[in-house]
Write an enzyme that holds these catalytic residues in place. Structure first.
Site, PDB file in Angstrom:
ATOM      1  N   ASP A  89       0.919  -1.269   0.121  1.00  0.00           N
ATOM      2  CA  ASP A  89      -0.096  -0.026   0.122  1.00  0.00           C
ATOM      3  C   ASP A  89       0.821   1.295   0.084  1.00  0.00           C
ATOM      4  O   ASP A  89       1.735   1.421   0.754  1.00  0.00           O
ATOM      5  CB  ASP A  89      -0.860  -0.008   1.064  1.00  0.00           C
ATOM      6  CG  ASP A  89      -1.995   0.985   1.260  1.00  0.00           C
ATOM      7  OD1 ASP A  89      -3.069   0.780   1.722  1.00  0.00           O
ATOM      8  OD2 ASP A  89      -1.676   2.161   0.838  1.00  0.00           O
ATOM      9  N   ASP A 130      -3.807   2.288  -5.225  1.00  0.00           N
ATOM     10  CA  ASP A 130      -2.500   2.372  -4.630  1.00  0.00           C
ATOM     11  C   ASP A 130      -2.180   0.985  -3.809  1.00  0.00           C
ATOM     12  O   ASP A 130      -1.290   1.168  -2.943  1.00  0.00           O
ATOM     13  CB  ASP A 130      -2.262   3.380  -3.706  1.00  0.00           C
ATOM     14  CG  ASP A 130      -2.992   3.397  -2.432  1.00  0.00           C
ATOM     15  OD1 ASP A 130      -3.865   2.772  -2.303  1.00  0.00           O
ATOM     16  OD2 ASP A 130      -2.302   3.906  -1.371  1.00  0.00           O
ATOM     17  N   GLU A 131      -2.977   0.095  -3.965  1.00  0.00           N
ATOM     18  CA  GLU A 131      -2.837  -1.315  -3.211  1.00  0.00           C
ATOM     19  C   GLU A 131      -2.993  -2.531  -3.965  1.00  0.00           C
ATOM     20  O   GLU A 131      -3.642  -2.554  -4.986  1.00  0.00           O
ATOM     21  CB  GLU A 131      -4.006  -0.958  -2.341  1.00  0.00           C
ATOM     22  CG  GLU A 131      -4.237  -1.716  -1.043  1.00  0.00           C
ATOM     23  CD  GLU A 131      -5.451  -1.470  -0.717  1.00  0.00           C
ATOM     24  OE1 GLU A 131      -6.152  -2.745   0.148  1.00  0.00           O
ATOM     25  OE2 GLU A 131      -6.148  -0.704  -0.875  1.00  0.00           O
TER      26      GLU A 131
HETATM   27  P1  TTP Z   1      -4.990   5.184   0.799  1.00  0.00           P
HETATM   28  O1  TTP Z   1      -4.055   3.873   0.844  1.00  0.00           O
HETATM   29  O2  TTP Z   1      -6.337   4.686   1.993  1.00  0.00           O
HETATM   30  O3  TTP Z   1      -4.634   6.296   1.660  1.00  0.00           O
HETATM   31  P2  TTP Z   1      -3.273   6.836   1.557  1.00  0.00           P
HETATM   32  O4  TTP Z   1      -2.528   6.136   0.368  1.00  0.00           O
HETATM   33  O5  TTP Z   1      -3.445   8.545   0.968  1.00  0.00           O
HETATM   34  O6  TTP Z   1      -2.541   7.088   2.897  1.00  0.00           O
HETATM   35  P3  TTP Z   1      -1.839   5.674   3.737  1.00  0.00           P
HETATM   36  O7  TTP Z   1      -0.512   6.011   3.839  1.00  0.00           O
HETATM   37  O8  TTP Z   1      -2.602   5.709   5.040  1.00  0.00           O
HETATM   38  O9  TTP Z   1      -2.053   4.585   2.762  1.00  0.00           O
HETATM   39  O10 TTP Z   1      -5.818   5.541  -0.247  1.00  0.00           O
HETATM   40  C1  TTP Z   1      -5.094   5.698  -1.345  1.00  0.00           C
HETATM   41  C2  TTP Z   1      -5.577   7.059  -2.408  1.00  0.00           C
HETATM   42  O11 TTP Z   1      -7.001   6.866  -2.599  1.00  0.00           O
HETATM   43  C3  TTP Z   1      -5.526   8.228  -1.421  1.00  0.00           C
HETATM   44  O12 TTP Z   1      -4.207   8.750  -1.710  1.00  0.00           O
HETATM   45  C4  TTP Z   1      -6.539   9.102  -1.845  1.00  0.00           C
HETATM   46  C5  TTP Z   1      -7.581   8.263  -2.402  1.00  0.00           C
HETATM   47  N1  TTP Z   1      -8.667   8.123  -1.526  1.00  0.00           N
HETATM   48  C6  TTP Z   1      -9.637   8.867  -1.869  1.00  0.00           C
HETATM   49  O13 TTP Z   1      -9.943   9.265  -2.915  1.00  0.00           O
HETATM   50  N2  TTP Z   1     -10.939   9.048  -0.717  1.00  0.00           N
HETATM   51  C7  TTP Z   1     -10.810   8.304   0.483  1.00  0.00           C
HETATM   52  O14 TTP Z   1     -11.545   8.237   1.257  1.00  0.00           O
HETATM   53  C8  TTP Z   1      -9.504   7.482   0.679  1.00  0.00           C
HETATM   54  C9  TTP Z   1      -9.312   6.915   2.120  1.00  0.00           C
HETATM   55  C10 TTP Z   1      -8.465   7.511  -0.270  1.00  0.00           C
HETATM   56 MG    MG Z   2      -2.243   4.364   0.471  1.00  0.00          MG
END
Ligand code: TTP
Ligand code: MG
Length: 358
Positions: free
Chosen positions: A17, A111-112
């Site tokens: 992630d 992103d996962e």
């Molecule tokens: P996430 O992997 O949940 O968040 P992140 O990568 O920003 O942070 P983390 O380090 O905790 O993993 O989500 C990936 C991307 O998806 C994030 O950068 C923005 C988008 N996103 C949204 O559009 N809406 C949301 O509610 C969330 C949680 C993420």
């Molecule tokens: Mg993320």
């Protein structure tokens, strides 16, 4: 090359992630933003935070928070609108790197991803280190990785040491590691189910472990059974791959049937050269070489040989191909012949596995 020795037949799954993904892309594209609290989100009055970098999270800013609250919490933050197509583009770059590590990859979101690395002759931590370094050197992005023997635990682990963390959950750690966790950490328990369980005074996985399977099914329906097993560390979901390159091959149909070994040998030399070029261009090595033939009666035969090490040079490929052909009786003239390389391994892993076995 030494094979990975395993003391059981468990899978090895990693969950990857990216850290603060959209915000990290903004930082990468505009380096002067680095180190400052950065919030990506909607510009309108009703807009919410899409994501915030880890600097901004220190002020209590998080995804889905209304922008006006974020501005109150972090007035010095830098607020930028999202650029979805740019994030898609960077995501593709990252996924192509992930693909070079394992073909068994399931994309979960932008992103996962889950990668099944069971079949690879490399220690999981060595692979993960290399993967993180490669993604960072090519994209300037950091990511967090969870390693375990199933998807549920791997995902739980990737969230453990964010950002840029690596965490492995082994079988011995279950159930101790799970018992104190809040129930929302269980994949399959959404806000509605969590609310229902909280109303019954159930807050941690430890609380859920007290319940019988039947009770869980009564309470949560079909997913009750899955959750019952999941919190005991059992999750049989496979990594569902969308694209899996299993082999590379070449075949030719002859202008007329032939049993002439010299003619067939000449073809094999050409095939070996082409296959080697193809493998090298794709930075792959193969452990299995298969010779396929079709005779005048359309009878198809395949013979393969699996080696102890991965190869991609012309000589090694030809040596195997030659041996396979020499074992063929050639009772009937052949109309078609093909050579295929399978059991593929990317070059990065090939190097790593040599390193691992030292
Ligand atoms: P996430 O992997 O949940 O968040 P992140 O990568 O920003 O942070 P983390 O380090 O905790 O993993 O989500 C990936 C991307 O998806 C994030 O950068 C923005 C988008 N996103 C949204 O559009 N809406 C949301 O509610 C969330 C949680 C993420
Ligand atoms: Mg993320």
């Amino acid at each position: 090359m030494m094979k990975k020795t395993k003391n059981n037949d468990r899978s090895t799954i990693i969950h990857v992630d990216l850290d603060a993904f959209y915000a990290s892309v903004e930082e990468r594209d505009r380096p002067y933003l680095k180190g400052k609290p950065l919030i990506v989100g909607g510009r309108s009055k009703k807009g919410v935070v899409t994501t915030a970098n880890y600097e901004a999270r220190k002020y209590g800013v998080h995804s889905a928070m209304p922008m006006f609250i974020a501005r109150q919490k972090c007035p010095k933050g830098i607020y930028v609108p999202g650029r979805m197509s740019r994030y898609q583009e960077v995501s593709r770059e990252v996924f192509s790197i992930l693909h070079s590590f394992s073909d068994i990859l399931e994309k979960v979101s932008i992103d996962e991803a889950y990668l099944d690395i069971t079949h690879l002759p490399v220690k999981p931590h060595t692979l993960v280190q290399e993967l993180k370094e490669k993604v960072y050197s090519e994209t300037e992005l950091t990511l967090s990785v969870g390693i375990s023997y199933n998807k549920f635990l791997a995902k739980l682990a990737s969230d453990w040491n964010k950002p840029a963390g690596v965490k492995e959950i082994t079988e011995e750690m279950v159930p101790e590691i799970l018992v104190p966790l809040p129930i929302k950490k269980v994949h399959g328990l959404g806000p509605k189910s969590c609310g229902l369980l909280n109303n019954l005074g159930l807050y941690t996985i430890g609380d859920l472990l007290e319940l019988s399977e039947d009770f869980m099914i009564d309470l949560l329906g079909k997913s009750g059974r899955e959750v019952y097993h999941r919190i005991r560390g059992v999750d049989h979901r496979r990594v569902k791959t969308h694209r899996e390159r299993k082999s590379l091959g070449i075949e030719r149909t002859f202008p007329k049937g032939t049993r002439n070994r010299q003619v067939l040998e000449d073809y094999l030399i050409t095939f070996s050269k082409e296959l080697s070029q193809d493998l090298k261009a794709k930075k792959l090595h193969a452990r299995t070489i298969t010779l396929k033939t079709k005779d005048e009666n359309f009878k198809i035969q395949s013979r393969g040989k699996t080696l102890f090490q991965h190869i991609n040079d012309v000589e090694s490929i030809h040596q195997v191909a030659h041996q396979l052909l020499s074992e063929l009786p050639l009772d009937k003239p052949l109309r078609l012949m093909g050579l295929t390389a399978s059991n593929l391994l990317s070059e990065d892993l090939q190097q790593l596995s040599i390193f691992d076995s030292q």
